[in-house]
Design an enzyme around this catalytic site. Structure first.
Site, PDB file in Angstrom:
ATOM      1  N   ARG A   1     -31.687 -32.886  33.427  1.00  0.00           N
ATOM      2  CA  ARG A   1     -30.390 -32.921  33.333  1.00  0.00           C
ATOM      3  C   ARG A   1     -30.400 -31.391  31.968  1.00  0.00           C
ATOM      4  O   ARG A   1     -30.878 -31.710  31.157  1.00  0.00           O
ATOM      5  CB  ARG A   1     -29.440 -33.822  32.792  1.00  0.00           C
ATOM      6  CG  ARG A   1     -29.568 -34.914  33.770  1.00  0.00           C
ATOM      7  CD  ARG A   1     -28.554 -36.050  33.379  1.00  0.00           C
ATOM      8  NE  ARG A   1     -28.912 -36.431  32.153  1.00  0.00           N
ATOM      9  CZ  ARG A   1     -28.063 -37.322  31.140  1.00  0.00           C
ATOM     10  NH1 ARG A   1     -26.695 -37.231  31.344  1.00  0.00           N
ATOM     11  NH2 ARG A   1     -28.216 -37.552  30.081  1.00  0.00           N
TER      12      ARG A   1
ATOM     13  N   ASP B   1     -36.926 -39.244  23.835  1.00  0.00           N
ATOM     14  CA  ASP B   1     -35.580 -39.458  24.110  1.00  0.00           C
ATOM     15  C   ASP B   1     -34.958 -40.503  22.985  1.00  0.00           C
ATOM     16  O   ASP B   1     -33.771 -40.706  22.902  1.00  0.00           O
ATOM     17  CB  ASP B   1     -35.325 -40.077  25.460  1.00  0.00           C
ATOM     18  CG  ASP B   1     -36.458 -40.918  25.828  1.00  0.00           C
ATOM     19  OD1 ASP B   1     -37.272 -41.439  24.969  1.00  0.00           O
ATOM     20  OD2 ASP B   1     -36.615 -41.382  26.996  1.00  0.00           O
TER      21      ASP B   1
END
Length: 748
Positions: free
Chosen positions: A446, A543
């Site tokens: 993304r 992340d």
């Protein structure tokens, strides 16, 4: 009268009388007297601003009578005897006043002001100027303004109304209150003087006089020769640094510490550096000692000088790879060239700056300054004209001619409403600036355009390729598309932030070890190919850490000094914020919270160990248990359907538990307990004030985690808050925050 006819004596007499009368009238006709202007200069910095005005005055001898007074550090050998450059510019110096009391401490500054006040009255009485030009915010200038005001001499103050954040502010504003007229550089400075009750009709918005020379002279053909003469034959354009750091008289100890850290960072950065000696303020002697103790004057990468002629200094700043320090030149003049600047400490706090200035206000570590050098060195920014357009001198000369010497000398203070400022300042411009965020998940890749307020302006989603080459190519394609779209969305991209699974070295932008979900992604340098192709700075982190950064900037962690974020998704991860800083650990595996062991005999984890939280509580672990129950025909209950093509996953397990499946409830209870035990361990290790659960499973784990904390945690830790994140895209937002924290706020 006929030819040859002689005039009679009476006619000749009256003709001579008429001519004599006309001559007398011509002689008696009053001429407008020249305006006697005294320019007083104290140091090399203020002369760079006053010299263009002095040349302008000198070029109009029919209008102005120029007198030059030199005092302060101009006359000190240690500071280059810079009065000589005034003589080289062919100005006659009317008076030289030795006003500096050596000592370079607070007492010496006070004594210097006193000595100047003792010597100035004789000079000003002898010169009897109509108006005295005083520049800036130096203690010498305060003595000049005080003496002139008490002797009823009109004062024109240059560059009043500005804000910088040190004792200079107090001195500058004090001079403004003594001055009768003002020539300011910016609309904000004009507005500040009006709010200080100065008469608007006596304020000229002129711009900075030095910009007149900057904008016309910095593109000299011989700049390469100037660089060679000052720094070395082998030094090329934009491959050297100009350093200029002055003491902060209200915090001398800290400013010396910052100076030492700056020198250490410059030594480590290993680039040719021209370093100028500090000014004569209190603390400068100690700074010079630090420089000599580190051997800067003998170091092969450094050239230490006391003074550089302004016209050559312009060339050196204009073509430098970076300027560092706390000189006003960095936040003012360097912007005219788009030269990257690193402003250290608080000396220029409050100054208007262009995009080229990166502030390191809390410059308390070598690493911060070194990282700022990495960010700024070699970049180029749009040229800024915040401080002038090149026409200041002609405006000031016209303003001087409008001064009516017959007006009463006593100042009148006004109390008008503050004028509206219609100009855009840098903070307003930055409202539309944004970051490119990249989130590399196990399934999807993304990319998002994220504004400084945390809004995902536009998002792009593709399946994550299986090979390194395809993955990098797709990231670049998506980023380039986003950059093109950003133009139409009125978003200026400041940099790229990358969030990825695995262990990451954020300093080098390298993925050290990837998760098994992302193939060909270990020992991978992400920063270099992205930065080279996109021509933007790139930040990389895992992340879990990005989720914590997102909460710190946009979520529940905003304003919280110590908290932990737990990601509950395909895997289990997280990030730790301790004392407002993200914790990475010695080998960048801090906050691998999914691999806290909660059982010695537990199921195998994807890391190869047994009993990790991730082996119990991750989406993959729940999917594994859902498949096991389904294979044993123990998953589906009344109200559930599952066709043959549908893959069993964690959602089916959660739905089964919600519909009363006791086996599914047991699995979820075990998963929640395992996560809760891991969090109890975290509470006992680092004692945060807040735990934030993030990810798709967070809402299902909130209650069991609170129960386990209440049952298993020490009494003093049982009150720790547990909250579910409100952020929809923590990975994208966290990646963006890495960019925005460094660039939009301009602080590190």
């Amino acid at each position: 009268m006929m030819p040859g006819h002689a005039r009679n004596p009476h006619e000749l007499y009256y003709l001579r009388m008429q001519r004599a009368q006309e001559k007398m009238e011509r002689l008696e006709k009053p001429k407008k007297e020249r305006l006697r202007v005294c320019v007083a200069t104290c140091n090399r910095a203020d002369y760079s601003k006053l010299a263009p005005i002095m040349f302008g005055i000198k070029s109009h001898p029919d209008i102005f009578d120029l007198e030059v007074v030199v005092l302060g550090s101009h006359l000190i050998d240690d500071y280059g005897n810079t009065f000589r450059m005034i003589e080289q510019d062919d100005f006659d110096i009317g008076s030289k006043l030795h006003t500096i009391v050596r000592g370079e401490d607070e007492a010496a500054m006070v004594e210097s002001v006193g000595l100047a006040l003792v010597k100035l009255p004789d000079v000003l009485q002898r010169l009897a100027p109509d108006i005295l030009l005083v520049h800036g915010d130096r203690f010498d200038a305060l003595a000049l303004a005080t003496a002139a005001a008490l002797m009823n001499i009109r004062i024109l103050h240059l560059e009043g109304g500005e804000v910088s954040g040190t004792i200079d502010d107090s001195i500058r504003h004090a001079i403004s209150k003594l001055a009768h007229y003002h020539a300011v550089c910016t609309l904000s400075a004009e507005r500040h003087l009006i709010s200080m009750c100065e008469d608007h009709s006596r304020i000229l918005l002129a711009g900075c006089p030095s910009y007149d020379k900057l904008l016309s002279a910095y593109k000299r053909d011989d700049y390469a020769d100037i660089i060679k003469s000052w720094i070395g034959d082998d030094v090329k354009e934009q491959d050297y640094i100009v350093a200029l750091q002055h003491p902060v008289t209200t915090d001398i100890k800290n400013s010396i510490k910052i100076y030492e850290l700056m020198l250490d960072a410059l030594i480590s950065f290993n680039k040719k550096t021209l370093i100028l000696f500090p000014n004569i303020d209190a603390g400068s002697k100690e700074m010079v000692r630090v420089m000599r103790r580190k051997g800067i004057e003998q170091h092969q990468n450094f050239r230490a000088v006391k003074h550089v002629p302004f016209d050559q200094f312009i060339q050196l700043v204009a073509h430098a790879g970076c300027m560092i320090g706390n000189s006003s030149c960095g936040v003012r003049e360097a912007g005219a060239f788009g030269t990257p600047v690193i402003n250290l400490g608080t000396r220029q706090t409050g100054r208007e700056t262009g995009e080229n200035v990166l502030h390191v206000r809390d410059a308390d570590t070598h690493n911060k300054i070194y990282h700022a050098l990495e960010l700024q060195f070699g970049k180029r920014y749009p040229c800024s004209k915040i401080y002038g357009d090149g026409n200041a001198v002609q405006r000031i000369l016209k303003f001087l001619q409008t001064i009516d010497l017959s007006e009463p000398l006593q100042k009148k203070f006004c109390f008008p409403p503050v004028k509206e400022c219609i100009s855009q300042d840098i903070d307003h411009i930055l409202e539309t600036q944004s970051a490119l965020s990249v989130d590399l998940g196990g399934t999807n890749l993304r990319v998002g355009i994220v504004s400084m307020k945390g809004k995902v302006v536009k998002k792009y989603v593709q399946l994550n390729p299986k090979t390194f080459e395809e993955r990098i190519e797709l990231i670049l394609t998506m980023c380039k598309q986003a950059m093109a779209d950003a133009v139409h969305l009125n978003c200026r991209i400041l940099g790229v932030g990358v969030s990825t699974g695995g262990r990451v070295n954020p300093q080098d932008g390298v993925v050290l070890h990837s998760t098994k979900l992302i193939k060909e992604w270990s020992s991978v340098d992400i920063r270099t190919p992205l930065s080279s192709a996109l021509h933007l700075p790139v930040w990389v982190d895992n992340d879990g850490n990005c989720a914590a950064l997102a909460e710190r900037k946009f979520g529940h962690g905003k304003g919280v000094e110590n908290f932990v974020t737990i990601i509950t998704g395909t895997g289990i991860g997280g990030g730790i914020i301790q004392h407002n800083e993200l914790i990475h650990g010695n080998t960048f595996c801090a906050a691998e919270l999914g691999h806290i062991v909660v059982s010695l005999e537990g199921p195998e984890c994807m890391c190869g160990g047994h009993g990790c939280i991730e082996a119990y509580s991750s989406g993959l672990a729940l999917q594994r248990e859902a498949k096991r129950l389904h294979d044993e025909d123990l998953l589906l209950v009344e109200g559930m359907t599952l066709n043959n093509k549908e893959q069993v996953n964690a959602i089916h397990l959660i739905n089964a538990a919600r519909l009363g499946n006791s086996k599914a409830e047991t699995v979820l209870h075990t998963a929640g307990t395992a996560l809760g035990l891991g969090i109890v361990n975290i509470l006992h290790m680092i004692n945060p004030s807040l735990v934030i659960l993030s990810g798709v499973l967070a809402v299902h784990y909130e209650t069991p985690v609170r129960q386990v904390i209440g049952q298993r945690a020490l009494l003093t830790a049982q009150g720790t808050k547990v909250m579910v994140s409100d952020l929809e895209d923590p990975a994208l937002l966290g990646a963006a925050s890495m960019v925005l924290d460094y660039t939009t706020r301009r602080t590190y």
